[in-house]
Structure formats: structure tokens, C-alpha cells
Write an enzyme that holds these catalytic residues in place. Structure first.
Site: not given
Ligand code: PBG
Length: 321
Positions: A191, A244, A270
């Protein structure tokens, strides 16, 4: 002469030689569930996606089930936040209630929970803060508590997203020791610290109040490190490895597909959704075709599973064909 065009002549020959396809079976649909009543709130930067309270959620779930989407990924938005995110392991918390509600009313729908703290902490970081940074090992203790609470509520799979080292081993041990040996883990293995999460943080009210997530999420410049991250989660017993975001990281999806004998998931995040929706609304692109093409590119890169806000839109297109 070699003529590659011979096999492109008609739709039927193209169908015969087509290498990849996107199906409804590939899709996981994220849901934002907010504590409270009568909530059905639009998310400005994510057209078509809403935050629901439990009493308004059924309409959305009916649609998901009718479209034959196999799974949902739950994010909770609690009324109460604190330093540690203690609501995450409250057996009566919003996510625990949501799991029970969905499993009772839609028993076949596969329910996955995002396991993290950022929506539940007053500072918006993904764990406990010590000396202005997330304390890795103190956070692990709380991750175990959170996961057991989700498991007791009846979740089908957990998906830890915090990028805290040792998470998968901690969760696997905690689940095995409490009798949940058959509960699988989908690891947010790779991630990145990405600007593509912007709209989500509005949706989930999870922006860090100071600093950013670069001490725990990965540097977008790194590719070799992704294999290291995935190797650890693979060894610690993750059942599914996720990458991700997806669209700017297709090379990483392929790397994982080539190197690991586990199902590979990707998260079409998103910001990727918002860009296509916005350009579509302006009439600058053919939204439906760009959506289908970008999700297909994730399959081609090697994703077996795609988590996407487009799930309902895609299912409608596929059901039409
Ligand atoms: C929580 C999380 C996030 C997303 C999924 N789980 C946000 C982040 O890490 O700031 C992002 C999902 C998206 O942007 O669709 N840690």
C-alpha cells in the site's frame, strides 16, 4: 507476411482469442457505514457513493445482491473517536453492528472488514501515536483486539490496511488462538502513500491531523520493496495479497502475480474513481468505456480480485451484455 490483423477481423474471432475478461465474480464493493440514524449522505468527490447508517443500508444491499456482486468491504465511521481508536474493538461498535446486520439479513453476501484505526482515532493516524509517529508494536496489540471483535460479530474475512509491520502474523495468531482458524486474511500487502486516497479521506473522515502516512505507507517510487512487503505478508500467512492503489501501480500487480502463488487483489481507489467520474460528467471521456478499460487493465496486469466503487456500474454493464 505475419498479419496480426487476421485475428481481429470480426467480433467473434476477437472473442475467441481474447486473453482476459472482467466478470462480476472479480468484484468487491466498498461501503461506508456511519453510526447514527437516517443517514444517506452524498460524498461530493465520489458521485454515486454514499455514507449510510444501518437503517438506510438495506436499499444499497438489496441492489448489491440483485446485481450478484459477491462481496462487500466495510468501512466504519464512528461518532466517538479517541487517541487509541478504542471503538474499533467495541463489540457493539458500528462495524460489529453492521456485520451482524448484514450476515443476518443477507447471509450469502460475503462480508470483509477493513481493519484500521484512522477513522477511529482523534489524530487520524492508523495506530497509536508515540513521539509524533505511529508506534508499531503497541498498535499490533490493538489490531488483534479489533480483529477478534470483528470475528466474533461474524465477519467472513478481514483486510488489515494500516501497513504496520507484523500485522499478518499478529492477526493469524490471534484468530487461531480464539478458534477462528478458518477466517482468511486479505493483506493490504503493498500500500503506497498515495494522493489518490484524497476523496476517501473526505468520505471516511480519516485525514491525519498532523503529518502524513509516509512513515508506514510505501514510497510511490519503490518497486523492489513491494516484493519485500509481499514476501513478509505471504510468509506470515496472508491468504490474499493486495496492491493499492491499482491504476498507477499495474507493474506492481504483475510483479506480485509472477512471484506469489496466492490470489492477487487490487484496490481501484477513490481518486481513480473520482477522475473518471469527473471527466465523464464533463463529457470529456466515454465514462463507461474508460471504466471498463481501466478495470480490464487491472485484470490484464494480473489481478484476480478488484475492489472498486464502480462495482455496481460494472455489474450493470456486464448484466446487459
Ligand atoms: C485506511 C484506508 C484508506 C483507504 C482504504 N483504507 C485511506 C488511507 O490509507 O489513507 C483508501 C481507499 C480509497 O482511497 O479508496 N487506512
Amino acid at each position: 507476411m505475419n498479419r496480426t490483423r487476421r485475428l481481429r477481423k470480426t467480433e467473434n474471432i476477437r472473442r475467441l482469442v481474447r486473453e482476459n475478461q472482467l466478470t462480476i465474480n472479480d468484484l468487491i464493493y466498498p461501503l461506508f457505514i456511519e453510526e447514527g440514524t437516517s443517514i444517506e449522505a452524498d460524498i461530493v468527490s465520489m458521485p454515486g457513493i454514499k455514507r449510510y447508517s444501518l437503517d438506510t443500508l438495506s436499499k444499497e444491499l438489496d441492489e448489491v445482491v440483485a446485481l450478484n456482486i459477491p462481496a462487500v468491504l466495510l468501512f466504519g465511521i464512528p461518532t466517538k473517536k479517541d487517541e487509541d481508536g478504542s471503538e474499533t474493538w467495541n463489540d457493539k461498535g458500528i462495524i460489529q453492528q453492521a456485520i451482524r446486520f448484514i450476515k443476518k439479513n443477507y447471509p450469502k453476501l460475503y462480508v470483509i472488514t477493513d481493519v484500521c484505526f484512522c477513522e477511529y482515532t482523534s489524530h487520524g493516524h492508523c495506530g497509536i501515536i508515540h513521539n509524533n509517529d505511529v508506534d508499531n508494536d503497541a498498535t499490533l496489540t490493538n489490531i488483534a483486539k479489533q480483529v477478534i471483535s470483528h470475528a466474533k460479530a461474524g465477519v467472513d474475512m478481514v483486510a488489515p490496511s494500516g501497513m504496520i509491520d507484523g500485522t499478518i502474523q499478529t492477526i493469524r495468531e490471534a484468530l487461531d488462538n480464539t478458534g477462528f482458524v478458518n477466517l482468511p486474511i486479505m493483506a493490504y500487502a503493498v500500500k503506497y502513500s498515495s494522493a489518490f486516497y484524497g476523496p476517501f479521506r473526505d468520505a471516511a473522515d480519516s485525514s491525519p491531523s498532523f503529518g502524513d502516512r509516509r512513515t508506514y505507507q510505501m514510497d510511490p517510487a519503490n518497486r523492489d520493496e513491494a516484493l519485500r512487503e509481499a514476501t513478509f505478508d505471504d510468509q506470515e500467512g496472508a491468504d490474499i495479497l493486495m496492491v493499492k492503489p491499482a491504476l498507477s501501480y499495474l507493474d506492481i500487480i504483475r510483479d506480485l502475480k509472477n512471484n506469489f502463488d496466492r490470489p492477487i487483489a487490487c484496490y481501484n481507489v477513490s481518486g481513480e474513481y473520482a477522475m473518471i467520474k469527473a471527466a465523464g460528467e464533463k463529457g470529456w471521456i466515454d465514462e463507461e468505456r474508460v471504466m471498463m478499460e481501466s478495470l480490464l487493465s487491472m485484470k490484464r496486469a494480473g489481478a484476480d480480485i478488484i475492489i472498486t466503487y464502480f462495482a455496481k456500474d460494472v455489474a450493470k454493464v456486464l448484466n446487459r451484455k
